[in-house]
Design an enzyme around this catalytic site. Structure first.
Site, PDB file in Angstrom:
ATOM      1  N   SER A 287     -92.561  32.939 -37.562  1.00 31.48           N
ATOM      2  CA  SER A 287     -91.907  33.757 -38.577  1.00 31.48           C
ATOM      3  C   SER A 287     -90.557  34.214 -38.049  1.00 31.48           C
ATOM      4  O   SER A 287     -90.395  34.441 -36.842  1.00 31.48           O
ATOM      5  CB  SER A 287     -92.785  34.966 -38.912  1.00 31.48           C
TER       6      SER A 287
ATOM      7  N   ARG B 197     -87.171  -2.422 -75.060  1.00 28.19           N
ATOM      8  CA  ARG B 197     -86.611  -1.596 -73.983  1.00 28.19           C
ATOM      9  C   ARG B 197     -86.243  -0.266 -74.608  1.00 28.19           C
ATOM     10  O   ARG B 197     -85.429  -0.202 -75.509  1.00 28.19           O
ATOM     11  CB  ARG B 197     -85.387  -2.241 -73.323  1.00 28.19           C
TER      12      ARG B 197
END
Length: 526
Positions: A304, A343
């Site tokens: 930490s 497409r």
């Protein structure tokens, strides 16, 4: 020391400010999958797809072998193509294949002007980008699968070592009944193997894409006719698909899949399952490594910036973060199944980045899972301490079963409900609470049954225990009557019933059965 001399300070001119190297994505930063799915990895795959197409045509006599050699050689020089320039030029056509083809054609012309005409001949942009995407996925999965195999192997060792290590089973955050850590680890392993099987199956089926402008492969027929050759056979397209698949190492699809997005959807499902399976492991590790539980710790916890004492479960944290992101990305990929025409406008384009992110997150999670399980530390003494924390409440299910023959199941459950409630309301031990509840439900002389057993087990004088006239107990509504004067639970029997290590059911046998399932060797690739 001036800041510009610090070894970790990058000079602005040495950095591409638009590059995403994973600063905010420790889940995948530095992983093998990150490199394979980056822009450079995609560029390599696009060039490989183009070269393979020319070689496939040459194999069928649709292009000269010299052209195939020239295109393959030019495609092996990705450094000739600036990725940032390609990305910016891709905005004009909506995909990066169009500017790449122009650059590759120029590179081939430098080597063999006559070969330049065979670059990208007959294909459409989606053919190349989809094939390149499958190549990227195949290369990425070839690193994920060994990580999953390593994870499964580590969990096999853990499950075997802790086959009979007792711990509290927890449901809805509360102690439920005893279980073993071996059974929990065997469950993790089962999920990891399920994930491996799904990804391996998807990996083996990843197909090339080749359909031409609208999925008919008509351009390849047209070019064959224009060369003055005999009319091409009707199966030209099928043979070309097969050869293209062979050149890429991918599978040959039955049909062009421009708008039949099964391969992408299957990938989405398998990757989401894998992330979730690893997320289950991580969620358990995160819970069991809480300070107040302390049953597990990571081999090397993270620190930490503020609290020197912290050793955070970072690997599990990163896996959990990935597991929360992947399902949403998979949902986008599933949504692209609904694609119009031959497409679609947008549905295809919407897949690209979510699929890459899904691969990266899952690949990073697999890497972290392999590291986590290889160095996971198990603390059996903490497991036993926590198992005893409820003073026997963790085995009330067992006590119900033991008392059912005496009182019937419904009454036994009521007695244990009462006893359990009193342990918390009055802060007394379960044997004392059970003694009271039984005396109230089954009055008898103080020399009989459980009060006598409890009298010996509890720190109180016999005369302090409640007494009642000796009489036959009433017949339970769902069981036979208890015989007059027969002890309900002897002291030794009560102690046995309250021992959580004696209430593990088939946990050991289930672990043995689960470990019969083999994992794939870590080096094995599809």
């Amino acid at each position: 020391m001036p800041s510009d001399e610090l070894p970790w300070t990058a000079h602005p001119q040495q950095c591409d400010e638009s590059a995403d190297l994973g600063l905010l994505a420790p889940s995948w930063a530095g992983s093998a999958v990150a490199g394979l799915t980056g822009d450079a990895g995609y560029l390599r795959a696009l060039l490989d797809a183009e070269a393979a197409l020319t070689r496939a045509q040459a194999a069928l006599g649709l292009a000269p072998q010299s052209a195939a050699a020239a295109v393959t050689a030019a495609a092996a020089e990705p450094h000739r193509h600036d990725v940032r320039t390609l990305a910016l030029r891709a905005r004009a056509a909506g995909n990066p294949v169009v500017p790449l083809v122009a650059g590759l054609t120029a590179a081939v012309a430098d080597r063999d002007p006559g070969a330049a005409a065979y670059v990208h001949r007959g294909a459409t942009s989606q053919d190349i980008l989809d094939t390149a995407t499958m190549l990227v996925c195949a290369r990425a999965l070839d690193t994920v699968l060994p990580d999953l195999a390593r994870t499964a192997a580590a969990l096999r060792r853990t499950a075997a070592e802790h086959r009979d290590t007792p711990m509290a089973g927890r449901t809805l955050t509360q102690h439920a009944v005893p279980t073993t850590f071996g059974l929990k680890a065997a469950g993790w392993r089962s999920l990891v193997l399920d994930a491996h099987d799904r990804l391996a199956s998807v990996r083996a089926a990843l197909p090339v894409q080749l359909g031409g402008a609208a999925g008919t492969l008509a351009a390849f027929h047209a070019y064959a006719e224009a060369e003055g050759e005999p009319p091409p056979a009707p199966d030209l397209g099928r043979r070309l698909l097969a050869r293209y698949a062979a050149e890429t190492g991918l599978a040959a699809p039955a049909l062009p899949w421009h708008t039949l997005r099964t391969p992408v959807a299957d990938l989405a499902g398998a990757l989401a399952f894998t992330a979730g399976a690893l997320g289950k492991l991580a969620a358990d590790v995160l819970t069991l490594s809480r300070t107040e539980l302390g049953e597990l710790t990571e081999g090397s916890g993270g620190g930490s910036s503020a609290m020197p004492h912290k050793a955070n479960p970072v690997r599990a944290t990163l896996i959990a973060a990935a597991a929360r992101q992947v399902p949403g990305l998979a949902a986008v990929l599933y949504g692209s199944l609904a694609a119009e025409d031959e497409r679609p406008a947008g549905a295809w384009h919407a897949e690209w980045q979510p699929l890459r992110d899904t691969l990266r997150l899952t690949g990073g999670a697999a890497r972290d899972a392999a590291e986590l399980t290889a160095h996971l530390r198990v603390h059996p003494h903490r497991m036993r301490h926590n198992l005893d924390a409820t003073g026997g409440l963790v085995v009330t299910e067992r006590l119900v079963a033991a008392l059912t023959a005496l009182t019937g199941r419904a009454e036994a459950r009521r007695i244990l409900d009462t006893a359990a409630r009193r342990t918390t309301e009055r802060d007394i031990e379960l044997p004392a609470a059970l003694d009271e509840a039984l005396n109230e439900a089954l009055p008898m002389a103080p020399c009989e049954a459980l009060p006598t057993a409890s009298r010996e087990a509890l720190p109180m004088a016999p005369e302090a225990l409640p007494t009642a006239p000796c009489e036959d107990r009433p017949a339970p509504s769902d069981g036979p009557p208890a015989p007059r004067g027969v002890p309900a639970l002897s002291p030794s029997r009560l102690r046995q019933l309250l021992d959580p290590t004696g209430y593990l059911g088939s946990a050991g046998a289930l672990v043995d059965r689960a470990l019969e399932r083999p994992e794939h060797p870590a080096q094995e690739l599809p």
